[in-house]
Motif scaffolding. Structure first.
Motif, short mmCIF file in Angstrom:
data_model
loop_
_atom_site.label_atom_id
_atom_site.label_comp_id
_atom_site.label_asym_id
_atom_site.label_seq_id
_atom_site.Cartn_x
_atom_site.Cartn_y
_atom_site.Cartn_z
N ALA A 158 -6.08 0.55 1.01
CA ALA A 158 -5.82 -0.62 1.85
C ALA A 158 -6.31 -1.88 1.15
N MET A 159 -5.60 -2.96 1.36
CA MET A 159 -5.98 -4.27 0.84
C MET A 159 -6.20 -5.21 2.01
N LEU A 160 -7.31 -5.93 1.98
CA LEU A 160 -7.62 -6.92 3.00
C LEU A 160 -7.87 -8.25 2.32
N GLU A 161 -7.61 -9.30 3.06
CA GLU A 161 -7.73 -10.64 2.48
C GLU A 161 -8.38 -11.58 3.49
N ARG B 81 -7.68 -9.98 7.13
CA ARG B 81 -6.32 -9.55 7.44
C ARG B 81 -5.94 -8.39 6.52
N VAL B 82 -5.35 -7.35 7.08
CA VAL B 82 -4.85 -6.23 6.30
C VAL B 82 -3.48 -6.63 5.74
N ILE C 53 -9.91 -10.87 -2.04
CA ILE C 53 -9.12 -9.67 -1.80
C ILE C 53 -10.03 -8.46 -1.93
N LEU C 54 -10.02 -7.65 -0.91
CA LEU C 54 -10.86 -6.46 -0.83
C LEU C 54 -9.96 -5.22 -0.86
N VAL C 55 -10.37 -4.21 -1.65
CA VAL C 55 -9.63 -2.95 -1.74
C VAL C 55 -10.51 -1.83 -1.22
N VAL C 56 -9.97 -1.01 -0.34
CA VAL C 56 -10.68 0.13 0.22
C VAL C 56 -9.86 1.37 -0.07
N MET D 105 -1.02 0.57 -9.83
CA MET D 105 -0.25 -0.47 -9.17
C MET D 105 -0.34 -0.29 -7.66
N ILE D 106 -0.59 -1.40 -6.97
CA ILE D 106 -0.70 -1.38 -5.51
C ILE D 106 0.52 -2.08 -4.95
N GLY D 107 1.28 -1.41 -4.12
CA GLY D 107 2.51 -1.99 -3.62
C GLY D 107 2.48 -2.15 -2.12
N ASP D 108 3.21 -3.11 -1.62
CA ASP D 108 3.42 -3.26 -0.19
C ASP D 108 4.89 -3.61 0.00
N PRO D 109 5.38 -3.71 1.24
CA PRO D 109 6.81 -3.99 1.43
C PRO D 109 7.25 -5.33 0.88
N ILE D 110 6.31 -6.23 0.55
CA ILE D 110 6.71 -7.56 0.11
C ILE D 110 6.57 -7.73 -1.40
#
Length: 252
Positions: free
Chosen positions: A103-106, A85-86, A54-57, A209-214
């Motif tokens: 942004a988080m990428l995986e 994948r973003v 997992i990469l954080v930008v 805390m990093i949030g996304d819709p899921i």
């Protein structure tokens, strides 16, 4: 005509007899079965052949949003020849009221390509763009888990077949068959000596805390020693609840 008037009422009465009536019970006695209920278990280790990276930008001064192509280009500089994948993209306001983007990428990488990820992430950072490896997790993929489940079910079918053969040998006058079969699974967390839980991770102010819709999760920093780890295996246990039965005929 008189004979017909006597037979029809009797026939109609037989057709509408209740299921619990003694007359119907004598006509069709219910079958009797000899039931044998078993609980069988098999286990195996599922190894993760690749690690989830997992990469954080973090980007500053991006008033118009984040260019997805630029994110993928940055990730490719850290690990190329892989499918990044973003998975999250959030707008964050800092203490000065300026807009920032996170942004988080995986992706998934084999063990041999994990060395040097953190160093390449540092080199990809520049003013207004901070890049870091947030986590490296050895987790089996869905395909690896499904392959392990299938192999364990094959072992259970063989065990059930052996049980039926043993019953036929012990009771030669019976013909046993599978009446019902249910599988239960337990996976992970079954090591003989579990390591102590790690200390809680307290993020610095700039890592929140990093949030996304899921989902919402805290991204854990990776210690350098974890970059070249030897992978992880999870134990999978599959249980079969099987009921075997054979018709024994009516009781006397």
């Amino acid at each position: 005509m008189r004979a017909t008037s006597i037979i029809l009422p009797a026939l109609v009465t037989a057709l509408f007899l209740p299921a619990t009536s003694p007359a119907l019970a004598q006509m069709a006695p219910p079958p009797v079965t000899d039931d044998v209920n078993l609980s069988l278990q098999v286990e195996d280790w599922v190894k993760a052949e690749t690690a989830r990276v997992i990469l954080v930008v973090d980007l500053a001064g991006q008033a118009g949003g984040v260019n997805r192509a630029d994110l993928l280009k940055t990730a490719a500089a850290i690990a190329d020849r892989t499918d990044w994948r973003v998975i999250a993209m959030d707008k964050v306001s800092d203490s000065a009221g300026l807009d920032r983007w996170r942004a988080m990428l995986e992706t998934r990488l084999p063990e041999g390509r994990l060395a040097g990820l953190a160093e390449r992430a540092k080199r990809a950072s520049k003013p207004g763009q901070q890049v870091r490896i947030a986590a490296v997790r050895f987790e089996p993929t869905l395909q690896e888990m499904e392959a392990a489940r299938s192999a364990l079910r094959v072992k259970l079918y063989a065990r059930i077949k052996d049980e039926i053969a043993l019953l036929q040998q012990t009771f030669p006058d019976r013909r046993y068959r599978v009446q019902s079969l249910r599988f239960n699974e337990n996976s992970g967390g079954y090591r003989d000596a579990a390591p102590p839980p790690p200390p809680p991770f307290i993020p610095p102010p700039e890592i929140q805390m990093i949030g996304d819709p899921i989902r919402t999760e805290v991204i854990e920093e990776v210690a350098p020693a974890n970059e070249s780890g030897s992978g992880q295996e999870d134990k999978m246990i599959v249980q079969a609840m099987v009921s075997l039965g054979a018709f024994a005929g009516p009781t006397q």
